[in-house]
Scaffold this motif. Structure first.
Motif, PDB file in Angstrom:
ATOM      1  N   ASN A  64       0.829  -1.207   0.000  1.00  0.00           N
ATOM      2  CA  ASN A  64       0.000   0.000   0.000  1.00  0.00           C
ATOM      3  C   ASN A  64       0.858   1.249   0.000  1.00  0.00           C
ATOM      4  OD1 ASN A  64      -2.002   1.916   0.313  1.00  0.00           O
ATOM      5  ND2 ASN A  64      -3.039   0.869   1.991  1.00  0.00           N
ATOM      6  N   VAL A  65       1.844   1.300   0.901  1.00  0.00           N
ATOM      7  CA  VAL A  65       2.716   2.472   0.992  1.00  0.00           C
ATOM      8  C   VAL A  65       3.597   2.588  -0.249  1.00  0.00           C
ATOM      9  CG1 VAL A  65       4.641   3.486   2.254  1.00  0.00           C
ATOM     10  CG2 VAL A  65       2.708   2.523   3.507  1.00  0.00           C
ATOM     11  N   ALA A  66       4.149   1.462  -0.713  1.00  0.00           N
ATOM     12  CA  ALA A  66       5.026   1.491  -1.887  1.00  0.00           C
ATOM     13  C   ALA A  66       4.293   2.030  -3.109  1.00  0.00           C
ATOM     14  CB  ALA A  66       5.560   0.087  -2.170  1.00  0.00           C
ATOM     15  N   VAL A  67       3.060   1.570  -3.327  1.00  0.00           N
ATOM     16  CA  VAL A  67       2.266   2.035  -4.467  1.00  0.00           C
ATOM     17  C   VAL A  67       1.856   3.489  -4.297  1.00  0.00           C
ATOM     18  CG1 VAL A  67       0.027   1.761  -5.603  1.00  0.00           C
ATOM     19  CG2 VAL A  67       1.432  -0.234  -5.149  1.00  0.00           C
ATOM     20  N   SER A  68       1.512   3.879  -3.067  1.00  0.00           N
ATOM     21  CA  SER A  68       1.033   5.238  -2.825  1.00  0.00           C
ATOM     22  C   SER A  68       2.100   6.291  -3.090  1.00  0.00           C
ATOM     23  CB  SER A  68       0.535   5.367  -1.380  1.00  0.00           C
ATOM     24  OG  SER A  68      -0.615   4.573  -1.167  1.00  0.00           O
ATOM     25  N   LEU A  69       3.377   5.890  -3.124  1.00  0.00           N
ATOM     26  CA  LEU A  69       4.440   6.846  -3.404  1.00  0.00           C
ATOM     27  C   LEU A  69       4.318   7.455  -4.796  1.00  0.00           C
ATOM     28  CD1 LEU A  69       7.489   4.965  -1.821  1.00  0.00           C
ATOM     29  CD2 LEU A  69       6.351   7.014  -0.940  1.00  0.00           C
ATOM     30  N   PHE A  70       3.716   6.702  -5.735  1.00  0.00           N
ATOM     31  CA  PHE A  70       3.560   7.253  -7.081  1.00  0.00           C
ATOM     32  C   PHE A  70       2.127   7.192  -7.595  1.00  0.00           C
ATOM     33  CE2 PHE A  70       4.651   2.766  -7.539  1.00  0.00           C
ATOM     34  CZ  PHE A  70       3.716   2.313  -8.440  1.00  0.00           C
ATOM     35  N   SER A  71       1.207   6.566  -6.854  1.00  0.00           N
ATOM     36  CA  SER A  71      -0.173   6.457  -7.344  1.00  0.00           C
ATOM     37  C   SER A  71      -0.854   7.819  -7.450  1.00  0.00           C
ATOM     38  CB  SER A  71      -0.991   5.535  -6.426  1.00  0.00           C
ATOM     39  OG  SER A  71      -1.102   6.066  -5.123  1.00  0.00           O
ATOM     40  N   GLY A  72      -0.465   8.761  -6.583  1.00  0.00           N
ATOM     41  CA  GLY A  72      -1.061  10.097  -6.648  1.00  0.00           C
ATOM     42  C   GLY A  72      -0.809  10.771  -7.984  1.00  0.00           C
ATOM     43  N   LEU A  73       0.419  10.616  -8.512  1.00  0.00           N
ATOM     44  CA  LEU A  73       0.735  11.185  -9.814  1.00  0.00           C
ATOM     45  C   LEU A  73      -0.095  10.522 -10.910  1.00  0.00           C
ATOM     46  CD1 LEU A  73       2.429  13.010 -11.628  1.00  0.00           C
ATOM     47  CD2 LEU A  73       4.201  11.235 -11.640  1.00  0.00           C
ATOM     48  N   ARG A  80      -9.764   9.241 -13.515  1.00  0.00           N
ATOM     49  CA  ARG A  80      -9.839   8.631 -12.191  1.00  0.00           C
ATOM     50  C   ARG A  80     -10.820   7.461 -12.150  1.00  0.00           C
ATOM     51  NH1 ARG A  80      -9.547  14.700  -9.531  1.00  0.00           N
ATOM     52  NH2 ARG A  80      -7.274  14.849  -9.622  1.00  0.00           N
ATOM     53  N   LYS A  81     -11.872   7.524 -12.953  1.00  0.00           N
ATOM     54  CA  LYS A  81     -12.831   6.430 -12.939  1.00  0.00           C
ATOM     55  C   LYS A  81     -12.192   5.131 -13.441  1.00  0.00           C
ATOM     56  CE  LYS A  81     -17.307   4.862 -14.640  1.00  0.00           C
ATOM     57  NZ  LYS A  81     -18.510   5.145 -15.453  1.00  0.00           N
ATOM     58  N   LYS A  82     -11.329   5.211 -14.444  1.00  0.00           N
ATOM     59  CA  LYS A  82     -10.664   4.018 -14.958  1.00  0.00           C
ATOM     60  C   LYS A  82      -9.756   3.398 -13.892  1.00  0.00           C
ATOM     61  CE  LYS A  82     -10.736   5.188 -19.883  1.00  0.00           C
ATOM     62  NZ  LYS A  82      -9.923   5.412 -21.106  1.00  0.00           N
ATOM     63  N   ILE A  83      -9.063   4.261 -13.142  1.00  0.00           N
ATOM     64  CA  ILE A  83      -8.182   3.765 -12.091  1.00  0.00           C
ATOM     65  C   ILE A  83      -8.997   3.075 -11.008  1.00  0.00           C
ATOM     66  CG2 ILE A  83      -6.481   4.430 -10.345  1.00  0.00           C
ATOM     67  CD1 ILE A  83      -5.801   6.835 -12.142  1.00  0.00           C
ATOM     68  N   ILE A  84     -10.126   3.671 -10.655  1.00  0.00           N
ATOM     69  CA  ILE A  84     -11.017   3.075  -9.657  1.00  0.00           C
ATOM     70  C   ILE A  84     -11.491   1.703 -10.121  1.00  0.00           C
ATOM     71  CG2 ILE A  84     -13.290   3.278  -8.555  1.00  0.00           C
ATOM     72  CD1 ILE A  84     -12.847   6.310  -8.512  1.00  0.00           C
ATOM     73  N   TYR A  85     -11.896   1.631 -11.377  1.00  0.00           N
ATOM     74  CA  TYR A  85     -12.454   0.378 -11.885  1.00  0.00           C
ATOM     75  C   TYR A  85     -11.405  -0.728 -11.952  1.00  0.00           C
ATOM     76  CZ  TYR A  85     -16.505  -1.876 -13.941  1.00  0.00           C
ATOM     77  OH  TYR A  85     -17.590  -2.678 -14.139  1.00  0.00           O
ATOM     78  N   LEU A  86     -10.185  -0.380 -12.385  1.00  0.00           N
ATOM     79  CA  LEU A  86      -9.114  -1.373 -12.431  1.00  0.00           C
ATOM     80  C   LEU A  86      -8.738  -1.852 -11.023  1.00  0.00           C
ATOM     81  CD1 LEU A  86      -6.799   0.184 -15.174  1.00  0.00           C
ATOM     82  CD2 LEU A  86      -8.156  -1.912 -15.359  1.00  0.00           C
ATOM     83  N   SER A 133      -7.598   4.220  -3.020  1.00  0.00           N
ATOM     84  CA  SER A 133      -7.877   5.257  -2.019  1.00  0.00           C
ATOM     85  C   SER A 133      -7.688   6.672  -2.547  1.00  0.00           C
ATOM     86  CB  SER A 133      -7.014   5.022  -0.770  1.00  0.00           C
ATOM     87  OG  SER A 133      -7.366   3.817  -0.147  1.00  0.00           O
ATOM     88  N   PRO A 134      -6.526   7.017  -3.148  1.00  0.00           N
ATOM     89  CA  PRO A 134      -6.388   8.389  -3.659  1.00  0.00           C
ATOM     90  C   PRO A 134      -7.290   8.684  -4.847  1.00  0.00           C
ATOM     91  CG  PRO A 134      -4.481   7.064  -4.285  1.00  0.00           C
ATOM     92  CD  PRO A 134      -5.275   6.245  -3.312  1.00  0.00           C
ATOM     93  N   SER A 135      -7.592   7.682  -5.672  1.00  0.00           N
ATOM     94  CA  SER A 135      -8.451   7.933  -6.836  1.00  0.00           C
ATOM     95  C   SER A 135      -9.885   8.201  -6.406  1.00  0.00           C
ATOM     96  CB  SER A 135      -8.396   6.759  -7.815  1.00  0.00           C
ATOM     97  OG  SER A 135      -8.768   5.546  -7.188  1.00  0.00           O
TER      98      SER A 135
END
Length: 419
Positions: A64-73, A80-86, A133-135
């Protein structure tokens, strides 16, 4: 001409897009909380060791933390809807795997490899949640105007906590009366239905970036720089991080239920739902009477009250007193969540919401998962009850420190936020 904003406590629910989104978010959270409830009980039932229960948090924390380092970008750069759906597709697959482990012909997976396949699924879900979460947080702000966002944040909290009430109850009751397999089947069906429901919510354009084009590495650091340069945001999320890290005892509820109270999984489900019951009741009150004045003092006082409740829960040997302590703790936590979420979203520029939400997710998400690991490790080192008493005491100390070093947070009024 000034824009008139409705003061109705249901103003955000009058927006169809937000209403559909909220329904889908409710089901997603219901599925996830229900799954989490069953996984915690299953690991405790298999291992009879609080440390291995705490490892669930660690298994989700790392990805979770590792992905969150770049998921915001990513969230600020793609729809954002595509990211949520995936992300939800990945979580649905995780639900299916947990169900698969319980089906006839596949029991050998747990029998041969013990609890490690379950940890592997939790690791996969941690990756998905790092993007989800960020999406979701950023996408929600595109569905309502800034003027009514505090109201939307409150109802979002109601939906989250409502699912947090039903999830543990369903998970505990289904596990207690029908077994783990039935509970995981219900979880999988709910997640599939949420995928279809969120299709009703229209896509939104990617927010336009402001200023000069940044390099990828500079853009990645923008969210962190913004958060650490903003005393109100940094103070609010730091307060939540350390309060949940030290004071959260959710991971140990199945162990308390079994060892201290002598209860089965159905009663464990009620205990796990208790904080959310208090949160829902408090959220309904906040929707009508939001904490717009003396907001900083209210925030600090609510976290202090949360710490007291955790100490009472740790010392209780009565089921009803334990429930009452958890219910009141949920009320205090809901106040903190609404105020913190409003601060973060209202002070963050639209084009940076994904990155700032990702930073917020690292703080808050890591506090939940790391808190679960810390609870298990502390229980192993100091004993079950002393570890929770110590955590509650450290939460009270955290409030005192934040109060002294963040004067703007202490003096904050939400009514003064310019939207």
């Amino acid at each position: 001409m000034s824009k008139t904003v409705s003061t109705s406590p249901f103003v955000s629910l009058q927006v169809p897009e937000f209403r559909n989104f909220l329904a889908g978010k409710f089901l997603v959270t219901l599925s996830f909380v229900m799954q989490s409830t069953v996984v915690f009980w299953q690991i405790d039932h298999i291992t009879h060791d609080a440390f291995f229960v705490g490892l669930i948090g660690f298994a989700e924390l790392v990805p979770n933390v590792a992905v969150s380092l770049f998921s915001g970008l990513v969230v600020d750069s793609f729809p954002r809807k595509k990211i949520i759906y995936l992300s939800l597709t990945g979580l649905t697959f995780s639900s299916f795997l947990l169900l698969l482990f319980t089906l006839p012909g596949f029991e050998w997976i747990i029998q041969n490899y013990w609890v490690y396949p379950i940890y592997s699924v939790i690791f996969l879900s941690g990756i998905c949640r790092g993007f989800l979460s960020p999406s979701i947080a950023a996408y929600q702000t595109q569905l309502v105007s800034k003027e009514i966002f505090p109201n939307a944040a409150t109802w979002s909290g109601v939906a989250w906590q409502g699912s947090a009430v039903l999830g543990p109850m369903l998970g505990g009751l289904l596990t207690g009366f029908n077994g783990v397999q039935t509970a995981y089947l219900a979880d999988f069906c709910i997640m599939v239905f949420s995928l279809f429901l969120l299709l009703l919510v229209p896509s939104k354009p990617v927010p336009e970036k402001q200023g000069e084009k940044e390099s990828i590495w500079k853009s990645l650091g923008t969210g962190w720089k913004f958060v650490f340069g903003h005393q109100l945001i940094l103070g609010a999320i730091s307060l939540d991080l350390f309060a949940v890290l030290f004071g959260g005892a959710v991971a140990l509820i199945p162990t308390f239920s079994r060892e201290v109270l002598g209860m089965g999984p159905e009663y464990y489900g009620i205990l796990r739902s208790a904080p959310a019951i208090g949160a829902v009741l408090c959220a309904l009150f906040i929707a009508v009477k939001p904490p717009k004045t003396n907001s900083g003092i209210i925030l600090l006082s609510s976290v202090f009250g949360f710490g007291i409740c955790m100490i009472v829960f740790a010392l209780s040997k009565n089921f009803y007193l334990s429930c009452a302590a958890l219910i009141v703790s949920g009320s205090f936590d809901m106040v903190s969540v609404v105020i913190r979420h409003t601060i973060v979203q209202m002070y963050t520029p639209e084009h940076m919401r994904g990155r700032v939400s990702a930073v917020n997710n690292i703080f808050i998400g890591s506090s939940n998962e790391l808190g679960a690991f810390e609870s298990g490790a502390a229980a192993k080192a100091f004993g079950l009850v002393p570890s929770v008493v110590l955590g509650g005491t450290l939460t009270l100390l955290t409030v005192g420190i934040v109060t002294s070093i963040a004067p703007r947070l202490r003096k904050m009024d939400l009514k003064d936020i310019t939207v």
